[in-house]
Design a protein around this motif. Sequence first.
Motif, mmCIF file in Angstrom:
data_model
loop_
_atom_site.group_PDB
_atom_site.id
_atom_site.type_symbol
_atom_site.label_atom_id
_atom_site.label_comp_id
_atom_site.label_asym_id
_atom_site.label_seq_id
_atom_site.Cartn_x
_atom_site.Cartn_y
_atom_site.Cartn_z
ATOM 1 N N ILE A 180 0.841 -1.202 0.000
ATOM 2 C CA ILE A 180 0.000 0.000 0.000
ATOM 3 C C ILE A 180 0.876 1.252 0.000
ATOM 4 O O ILE A 180 0.814 2.069 -0.924
ATOM 5 C CB ILE A 180 -0.990 -0.004 1.178
ATOM 6 C CG1 ILE A 180 -1.981 -1.166 1.079
ATOM 7 C CG2 ILE A 180 -1.715 1.335 1.277
ATOM 8 C CD1 ILE A 180 -3.066 -0.995 0.062
ATOM 9 N N PRO A 181 1.735 1.462 1.022
ATOM 10 C CA PRO A 181 2.580 2.668 0.990
ATOM 11 C C PRO A 181 3.598 2.673 -0.139
ATOM 12 O O PRO A 181 3.912 3.740 -0.684
ATOM 13 C CB PRO A 181 3.258 2.662 2.363
ATOM 14 C CG PRO A 181 3.142 1.261 2.865
ATOM 15 C CD PRO A 181 1.885 0.720 2.304
ATOM 16 N N VAL A 182 4.125 1.505 -0.514
ATOM 17 C CA VAL A 182 5.131 1.465 -1.579
ATOM 18 C C VAL A 182 4.523 1.896 -2.913
ATOM 19 O O VAL A 182 5.092 2.711 -3.649
ATOM 20 C CB VAL A 182 5.735 0.049 -1.679
ATOM 21 C CG1 VAL A 182 6.528 -0.099 -2.984
ATOM 22 C CG2 VAL A 182 6.643 -0.222 -0.482
ATOM 23 N N THR A 183 3.359 1.373 -3.235
ATOM 24 C CA THR A 183 2.701 1.711 -4.497
ATOM 25 C C THR A 183 2.266 3.170 -4.518
ATOM 26 O O THR A 183 2.412 3.866 -5.532
ATOM 27 C CB THR A 183 1.489 0.797 -4.726
ATOM 28 O OG1 THR A 183 1.919 -0.561 -4.729
ATOM 29 C CG2 THR A 183 0.813 1.110 -6.045
ATOM 30 N N GLN A 184 1.726 3.637 -3.398
ATOM 31 C CA GLN A 184 1.281 5.028 -3.355
ATOM 32 C C GLN A 184 2.456 5.990 -3.436
ATOM 33 O O GLN A 184 2.322 7.076 -4.018
ATOM 34 C CB GLN A 184 0.450 5.266 -2.091
ATOM 35 C CG GLN A 184 -0.866 4.515 -2.139
ATOM 36 C CD GLN A 184 -1.777 4.782 -0.955
ATOM 37 O OE1 GLN A 184 -2.799 4.120 -0.806
ATOM 38 N NE2 GLN A 184 -1.451 5.749 -0.116
ATOM 39 N N ARG A 185 3.610 5.612 -2.877
ATOM 40 C CA ARG A 185 4.776 6.481 -3.008
ATOM 41 C C ARG A 185 5.210 6.587 -4.470
ATOM 42 O O ARG A 185 5.629 7.666 -4.923
ATOM 43 C CB ARG A 185 5.926 5.938 -2.158
ATOM 44 C CG ARG A 185 7.205 6.767 -2.224
ATOM 45 C CD ARG A 185 7.025 8.161 -1.632
ATOM 46 N NE ARG A 185 6.773 8.088 -0.205
ATOM 47 C CZ ARG A 185 7.720 8.002 0.745
ATOM 48 N NH1 ARG A 185 9.001 8.004 0.377
ATOM 49 N NH2 ARG A 185 7.397 7.958 2.018
ATOM 50 N N ILE A 326 -2.967 -2.519 -7.963
ATOM 51 C CA ILE A 326 -3.291 -1.201 -7.420
ATOM 52 C C ILE A 326 -2.366 -0.092 -7.918
ATOM 53 O O ILE A 326 -2.562 1.078 -7.592
ATOM 54 C CB ILE A 326 -3.289 -1.224 -5.881
ATOM 55 C CG1 ILE A 326 -1.916 -1.646 -5.347
ATOM 56 C CG2 ILE A 326 -4.385 -2.134 -5.358
ATOM 57 C CD1 ILE A 326 -1.788 -1.567 -3.821
ATOM 58 N N ALA A 327 -1.376 -0.427 -8.714
ATOM 59 C CA ALA A 327 -0.444 0.576 -9.229
ATOM 60 C C ALA A 327 -1.030 1.280 -10.444
ATOM 61 O O ALA A 327 -1.996 0.829 -11.044
ATOM 62 C CB ALA A 327 0.878 -0.092 -9.601
ATOM 63 N N LEU A 328 -0.437 2.396 -10.819
ATOM 64 C CA LEU A 328 -0.788 3.036 -12.077
ATOM 65 C C LEU A 328 -0.600 2.026 -13.202
ATOM 66 O O LEU A 328 0.438 1.373 -13.298
ATOM 67 C CB LEU A 328 0.093 4.261 -12.315
ATOM 68 C CG LEU A 328 -0.156 5.468 -11.406
ATOM 69 C CD1 LEU A 328 0.922 6.524 -11.616
ATOM 70 C CD2 LEU A 328 -1.538 6.053 -11.641
ATOM 71 N N GLY A 329 -1.604 1.891 -14.032
ATOM 72 C CA GLY A 329 -1.561 0.886 -15.080
ATOM 73 C C GLY A 329 -2.199 -0.426 -14.678
ATOM 74 O O GLY A 329 -2.428 -1.296 -15.528
ATOM 75 N N GLY A 330 -2.525 -0.586 -13.384
ATOM 76 C CA GLY A 330 -3.186 -1.790 -12.907
ATOM 77 C C GLY A 330 -4.687 -1.713 -13.120
ATOM 78 O O GLY A 330 -5.218 -0.719 -13.624
ATOM 79 N N GLU A 331 -5.389 -2.750 -12.707
ATOM 80 C CA GLU A 331 -6.837 -2.785 -12.915
ATOM 81 C C GLU A 331 -7.583 -1.830 -12.002
ATOM 82 O O GLU A 331 -8.695 -1.395 -12.324
ATOM 83 C CB GLU A 331 -7.359 -4.208 -12.699
ATOM 84 C CG GLU A 331 -7.200 -4.730 -11.268
ATOM 85 C CD GLU A 331 -7.569 -6.191 -11.141
ATOM 86 O OE1 GLU A 331 -8.635 -6.481 -10.580
ATOM 87 O OE2 GLU A 331 -6.781 -7.029 -11.599
ATOM 88 N N LEU A 332 -6.985 -1.462 -10.855
ATOM 89 C CA LEU A 332 -7.631 -0.533 -9.928
ATOM 90 C C LEU A 332 -6.582 0.395 -9.318
ATOM 91 O O LEU A 332 -6.176 0.222 -8.170
ATOM 92 C CB LEU A 332 -8.368 -1.300 -8.822
ATOM 93 C CG LEU A 332 -9.226 -0.440 -7.889
ATOM 94 C CD1 LEU A 332 -10.480 0.057 -8.610
ATOM 95 C CD2 LEU A 332 -9.628 -1.225 -6.637
ATOM 96 N N VAL A 369 -5.085 8.142 -15.048
ATOM 97 C CA VAL A 369 -5.610 6.824 -15.395
ATOM 98 C C VAL A 369 -6.324 6.959 -16.741
ATOM 99 O O VAL A 369 -7.279 7.734 -16.863
ATOM 100 C CB VAL A 369 -6.576 6.311 -14.311
ATOM 101 C CG1 VAL A 369 -7.213 4.983 -14.739
ATOM 102 C CG2 VAL A 369 -5.845 6.161 -12.980
ATOM 103 N N ALA A 370 -5.868 6.217 -17.719
ATOM 104 C CA ALA A 370 -6.410 6.350 -19.068
ATOM 105 C C ALA A 370 -7.901 6.024 -19.096
ATOM 106 O O ALA A 370 -8.333 4.994 -18.591
ATOM 107 C CB ALA A 370 -5.659 5.428 -20.019
#
Length: 393
Positions: A180-185, A326-332, A369-370
Amino acid sequence: MSTDLFEHRAVISGIGQSAIARRLDRSGLQLTLDAILAAVADAGLTVDDIDGLAMFPGGGVANVPGYAGGNLYEVQDALRITTRWRQGLVEGMALPFYGPAQAIATGQARHVVIWRTVKEGSAARAAGGRPAYGSTKPAAEGPQAWLLPIGMLSPVCQIAPFATRYMHEFGLTRAQLAWIPVTQRASAAHNPDAVYRSPLTVDDYLAARMISSPLCLFDCDVPADGATAIVVSAAETTPDLRAPVRIEAMAGVVDGRPAWDQWEDMGRVGYATAAALWARTELTPADVDTAQLYDGFSIEAVWWLEAMGFCGTGEAGDFIDGGKHIALGGELPLNTWGGQLSGGRLHAGFGHTAEAVRQLRGEAGARQVAGAEVAAVTNVGGIESGAALLTRW
């Protein structure tokens, strides 16, 4: 499901933010005015169009230093606004725009601005550390009288037992929670207003100091100075607005005792609110393009992923593991502005709402997010629980 939901009579027409940083040499009132003026301009309106004011929390008084700046009277006087409707809430139901939308739906106002201002970064520096809830009161009373003897005044100490229970019941590991924090960073690196933008790894997370087990430093939101304002307008005014966003549905349900230390099911938070939300729309979790989920602490985003139906109960650990979903480019894509863990504690869903609006307008820059058409926004969880679906106009 009603075909005439009150939230359909209102739109989010403008968002604005002041400067945001760990510490700013500006008063809370100055930051508030900066955010409000920016939000009004963003909506394509002028201050003279505003006939409703709301602050969150209300009254200009809070139990934590740095928790509010500029009350209703000060702001109204500074902007010379004539109001038909005003509201001041201490926390309150659902998301901050809930009350303004109700006022507009019932004809009490046409354009309402609501704001949230924090000076917690400066307050923490002045106090030599982040102040605990109730720290300005001469004596503990009410629920605090039960929490004080065991040193449970800090929010992290109140949330940590919930995280422990969830981990015990569903097997979530700290190595999974780290995503969670790693992806949001990683998303925050694309947000020039984020407090923290430098890379964060799972190893960094696991090596960080523990704050209240099992939550470490990177599980906690970042005290900051800044203000966010949101303009809510009558849907019939959309021809006059720059880029409105539709409120598809929203809900706020508190289905348990209003105290963190007395919540009945420590492994499940936000479920009643999410159920009420989905009952007000024909959309489904699969329709959501980005989720801006409250993350005062990382575990709260975990709860919301499950409560909102983005994954099953007890399945969030696998869902977030590795960050690919949950990352940019992921499904959510989750908390694409960095959330409160990296973007800064703007509180009460204000930062999350501002980001959802930007995403739906296509104004999020490198973190866009595209094709985003539906955004989910949530606020806190448990005793203060709110959720909404916003859609492109």
